[in-house]
Design a protein around this motif. Sequence first.
Motif, PDB file in Angstrom:
ATOM      1  N   ARG A   2      45.281  32.023  46.862  1.00  0.00           N
ATOM      2  CA  ARG A   2      43.777  31.978  47.935  1.00  0.00           C
ATOM      3  C   ARG A   2      43.085  33.177  47.975  1.00  0.00           C
ATOM      4  O   ARG A   2      43.549  33.609  47.949  1.00  0.00           O
ATOM      5  CB  ARG A   2      44.264  30.944  49.270  1.00  0.00           C
ATOM      6  CG  ARG A   2      43.385  30.848  50.360  1.00  0.00           C
ATOM      7  CD  ARG A   2      43.621  30.021  51.430  1.00  0.00           C
ATOM      8  NE  ARG A   2      42.413  30.356  52.852  1.00  0.00           N
ATOM      9  CZ  ARG A   2      41.998  31.589  52.581  1.00  0.00           C
ATOM     10  NH1 ARG A   2      42.616  33.218  53.154  1.00  0.00           N
ATOM     11  NH2 ARG A   2      40.972  31.476  54.500  1.00  0.00           N
ATOM     12  N   GLU A 140      45.252  40.192  42.944  1.00  0.00           N
ATOM     13  CA  GLU A 140      45.113  38.771  43.875  1.00  0.00           C
ATOM     14  C   GLU A 140      44.214  39.313  44.790  1.00  0.00           C
ATOM     15  O   GLU A 140      44.606  40.045  45.863  1.00  0.00           O
ATOM     16  CB  GLU A 140      46.382  37.968  43.888  1.00  0.00           C
ATOM     17  CG  GLU A 140      47.151  37.223  42.507  1.00  0.00           C
ATOM     18  CD  GLU A 140      48.046  36.252  42.747  1.00  0.00           C
ATOM     19  OE1 GLU A 140      48.721  35.863  42.486  1.00  0.00           O
ATOM     20  OE2 GLU A 140      48.854  37.228  43.653  1.00  0.00           O
ATOM     21  N   ARG A 149      38.891  35.520  42.174  1.00  0.00           N
ATOM     22  CA  ARG A 149      38.940  34.456  41.527  1.00  0.00           C
ATOM     23  C   ARG A 149      39.133  34.157  39.655  1.00  0.00           C
ATOM     24  O   ARG A 149      40.207  33.003  40.085  1.00  0.00           O
ATOM     25  CB  ARG A 149      37.232  34.200  41.199  1.00  0.00           C
ATOM     26  CG  ARG A 149      36.442  33.771  42.873  1.00  0.00           C
ATOM     27  CD  ARG A 149      35.441  33.373  43.014  1.00  0.00           C
ATOM     28  NE  ARG A 149      34.677  33.572  42.455  1.00  0.00           N
ATOM     29  CZ  ARG A 149      33.182  34.393  42.968  1.00  0.00           C
ATOM     30  NH1 ARG A 149      33.276  33.886  44.065  1.00  0.00           N
ATOM     31  NH2 ARG A 149      32.411  34.822  42.430  1.00  0.00           N
ATOM     32  N   THR A 152      43.351  33.703  39.819  1.00  0.00           N
ATOM     33  CA  THR A 152      43.651  31.840  40.315  1.00  0.00           C
ATOM     34  C   THR A 152      44.173  31.923  38.561  1.00  0.00           C
ATOM     35  O   THR A 152      45.239  30.412  38.997  1.00  0.00           O
ATOM     36  CB  THR A 152      43.386  31.520  41.127  1.00  0.00           C
ATOM     37  OG1 THR A 152      42.115  31.283  40.203  1.00  0.00           O
ATOM     38  CG2 THR A 152      42.651  32.148  42.371  1.00  0.00           C
TER      39      THR A 152
END
Length: 257
Positions: A2, A140, A149, A152
């Motif tokens: 996330r 990350e 982003r 991911t």
Amino acid sequence: MRVSRSVQWGSLTGMRKVETPEQMTEEYRATLIKIVYALASTEFASVEQHQPWINQAPTAEDRFIQAQIAADEAHQGFIDCRMLRHFGQEGEDMADRLLALRMGQHPIAAFNVPMDSWVEVVGFCFCMDLVAWYHLRAMEDCSYAPLAREMTTMVGEERFHASFGARRIKDLVRDQRYQGLCKAGPAEAQKAVDKWYPHALDTFGSAGSKFSELAVGYGIRKWGNEELRQMWRQDIDPQIEKIGLVVPNSEAGRIIR
Ligand SMILES: [Fe+2]
Ligand SMILES: [Fe+2]
């Protein structure tokens, strides 16, 4: 993984993440552009390395995976170049320069080395894509939101390349049918590991790099060069031993320390 909205480590912890180059201090900008440039320089270069093997790998699955790896690296190159262009003229020039480079001209040495056999392709994925995975994992959820982003998808791509390498290097040592298809076995697998292992260690960059420290301090990377190099060793060395191969001397053939 996330992506959070605030910076998770380093001196900017708790601040809203950086979204555009206009929000950056000069030092943050210089550190980040260097990282994105280094990353970008590997992607289309490794497409060049993999490309001949799309039509030469021994099995249909291997050919499909070579095509997938080339597509993943091209995807990463495309994203990295787009990210460079966000930095204005300087970034535009960097991206244009990178796209004009060919094998032998790439800034990171390992990406100028051709893969002379299928076994060397397997060794590259086993060693070098695991390097890539560690590099990307370090970014990350980093402080530059556009980069966080992209991680991911990219982290998963590199995991796939590295685990393909790990599986096939094992098949080269243990699986008679695969050995027959590749006309190679443990001796060739060892040679391929010996070839890429020093390159992999070098690719983490120098231990005393000021830039590596800044990247961690600014929340761009979670770990510095030397820490990442040791994480990689602690991961791959037991894998090499478990397969029944010999871990190369970590000082042999090294250029960068
Ligand atoms: Fe890559
Ligand atoms: Fe890769």
